[in-house]
Motif scaffolding. Structure first.
Motif, PDB file in Angstrom:
ATOM      1  N   ALA A 145       0.830  -1.205   0.000  1.00 29.20           N
ATOM      2  CA  ALA A 145       0.000   0.000   0.000  1.00 29.20           C
ATOM      3  C   ALA A 145       0.862   1.252   0.000  1.00 29.20           C
ATOM      4  O   ALA A 145       0.567   2.226  -0.711  1.00 29.20           O
ATOM      5  CB  ALA A 145      -0.932  -0.014   1.208  1.00 29.20           C
ATOM      6  N   ALA A 146       1.927   1.248   0.789  1.00 26.45           N
ATOM      7  CA  ALA A 146       2.812   2.414   0.830  1.00 26.45           C
ATOM      8  C   ALA A 146       3.489   2.634  -0.518  1.00 26.45           C
ATOM      9  O   ALA A 146       3.599   3.769  -1.006  1.00 26.45           O
ATOM     10  CB  ALA A 146       3.854   2.233   1.927  1.00 26.45           C
ATOM     11  N   ARG A 147       3.932   1.551  -1.141  1.00 23.67           N
ATOM     12  CA  ARG A 147       4.610   1.682  -2.436  1.00 23.67           C
ATOM     13  C   ARG A 147       3.664   2.180  -3.526  1.00 23.67           C
ATOM     14  O   ARG A 147       4.073   2.901  -4.436  1.00 23.67           O
ATOM     15  CB  ARG A 147       5.204   0.343  -2.842  1.00 23.67           C
ATOM     16  N   LEU A 148       2.405   1.808  -3.437  1.00 24.12           N
ATOM     17  CA  LEU A 148       1.452   2.213  -4.458  1.00 24.12           C
ATOM     18  C   LEU A 148       0.936   3.633  -4.254  1.00 24.12           C
ATOM     19  O   LEU A 148       0.659   4.333  -5.240  1.00 24.12           O
ATOM     20  CB  LEU A 148       0.264   1.252  -4.472  1.00 24.12           C
ATOM     21  N   LEU A 149       0.817   4.065  -3.014  1.00 16.18           N
ATOM     22  CA  LEU A 149       0.077   5.298  -2.738  1.00 16.18           C
ATOM     23  C   LEU A 149       0.912   6.463  -2.225  1.00 16.18           C
ATOM     24  O   LEU A 149       0.642   7.619  -2.585  1.00 16.18           O
ATOM     25  CB  LEU A 149      -1.051   5.003  -1.734  1.00 16.18           C
ATOM     26  N   VAL A 150       1.891   6.201  -1.387  1.00 17.72           N
ATOM     27  CA  VAL A 150       2.630   7.307  -0.789  1.00 17.72           C
ATOM     28  C   VAL A 150       3.429   8.030  -1.869  1.00 17.72           C
ATOM     29  O   VAL A 150       4.186   7.421  -2.626  1.00 17.72           O
ATOM     30  CB  VAL A 150       3.552   6.814   0.338  1.00 17.72           C
ATOM     31  N   GLY A 151       3.211   9.329  -1.949  1.00 21.89           N
ATOM     32  CA  GLY A 151       3.879  10.137  -2.951  1.00 21.89           C
ATOM     33  C   GLY A 151       3.062  10.403  -4.190  1.00 21.89           C
ATOM     34  O   GLY A 151       3.449  11.236  -5.018  1.00 21.89           O
ATOM     35  N   VAL A 152       1.928   9.725  -4.347  1.00 24.81           N
ATOM     36  CA  VAL A 152       1.045  10.019  -5.474  1.00 24.81           C
ATOM     37  C   VAL A 152       0.365  11.360  -5.208  1.00 24.81           C
ATOM     38  O   VAL A 152      -0.252  11.544  -4.161  1.00 24.81           O
ATOM     39  CB  VAL A 152      -0.014   8.914  -5.660  1.00 24.81           C
ATOM     40  N   PRO A 153       0.465  12.325  -6.111  1.00 20.57           N
ATOM     41  CA  PRO A 153      -0.192  13.620  -5.894  1.00 20.57           C
ATOM     42  C   PRO A 153      -1.701  13.458  -5.903  1.00 20.57           C
ATOM     43  O   PRO A 153      -2.266  12.901  -6.848  1.00 20.57           O
ATOM     44  CB  PRO A 153       0.290  14.462  -7.084  1.00 20.57           C
ATOM     45  N   MET A 154      -2.342  13.912  -4.850  1.00 18.08           N
ATOM     46  CA  MET A 154      -3.777  13.739  -4.707  1.00 18.08           C
ATOM     47  C   MET A 154      -4.541  14.994  -5.150  1.00 18.08           C
ATOM     48  O   MET A 154      -4.018  16.090  -5.142  1.00 18.08           O
ATOM     49  CB  MET A 154      -4.124  13.410  -3.249  1.00 18.08           C
TER      50      MET A 154
END
Length: 216
Positions: A145-154
């Motif tokens: 989950a962290a690799r997929l989501l953290v850092g994705v601009p929301m």
């Protein structure tokens, strides 16, 4: 489901103006109620509400409530998946927001059925504004989950594309859910209400839409 408690001044702030904070919160509560009731009708082993705030009378039975983690939305979404993985290891998890009251149970029940899940690693629900309204993982873990989501601009027009790029980079087979419109503006609110005229959201919008500034 990840959501904010419908408190005036803290939810649907992009609707104000033209809506008052109280009107925006009333629409948020209606959307939240509609979405929770829809998700309650979808077969699931566990129903988890990851909530910013306190639950109210709008919460139906059968839901476990946990507080949202801190940080940006990307971090909070990742933390929600991590919490689900700890509660039910090896079980698939689908995360849905509170901005799509037009969602229906069949939109999820069929693609998430045991037959249709075979060979699928993730589910992606695109939003019309370029974001996403749902993300599912067949085998969620805190690390994934962290690799997929953290850092994705929301909350940008490129949010969905960035997330899809992460999913592709990890070699995940993705099944797409229907595209839906998020309720982020008054225009979008009227569009969503028109597609779900019998929803609580549409009913609530009709009660406030008589004021000239909220006619859309």
């Amino acid at each position: 489901m990840i959501a904010k408690a419908p408190v005036p001044g803290r939810v649907k702030t992009r609707l104000t103006p033209p809506c008052t904070p109280e009107q925006a919160a009333a629409l948020a509560e209606a959307a939240l109620t509609d979405t929770l009731r829809t998700l309650s009708a979808v077969p699931a082993g566990r129903r988890l509400l990851v909530l910013d705030g306190e639950p109210g009378r709008w919460l139906p039975p059968g839901w476990q409530v946990v507080p949202q983690a801190g940080g940006g939305l990307d971090e909070r979404l990742a933390a929600a998946f991590a919490h689900a993985a700890r509660l039910a290891p090896d079980a698939p998890a689908l995360l849905v927001g509170m901005d799509t009251p037009q969602l229906t149970a069949p939109m999820l029940a069929e693609p998430l059925s045991a037959v249709r899940r075979a060979g699928v690693d993730a589910w992606y629900g695109p939003a019309a504004d370029g974001g996403f309204w749902a993300l599912g993982l067949a085998r969620p873990t805190e690390r994934l989950a962290a690799r997929l989501l953290v850092g994705v601009p929301m909350s940008t027009p490129g949010t969905g594309a960035a997330l899809l790029g992460r999913l592709d980079a990890h070699g995940l087979t993705v099944a797409r859910l229907p595209e839906l419109t998020d309720v982020d503006t008054v225009h979008a609110a009227h569009e969503v209400a028109a597609t779900a005229p019998h929803s609580r959201f549409a009913t609530r919008l009709r009660t406030i839409a008589g004021t000239p500034e909220v006619t859309g």
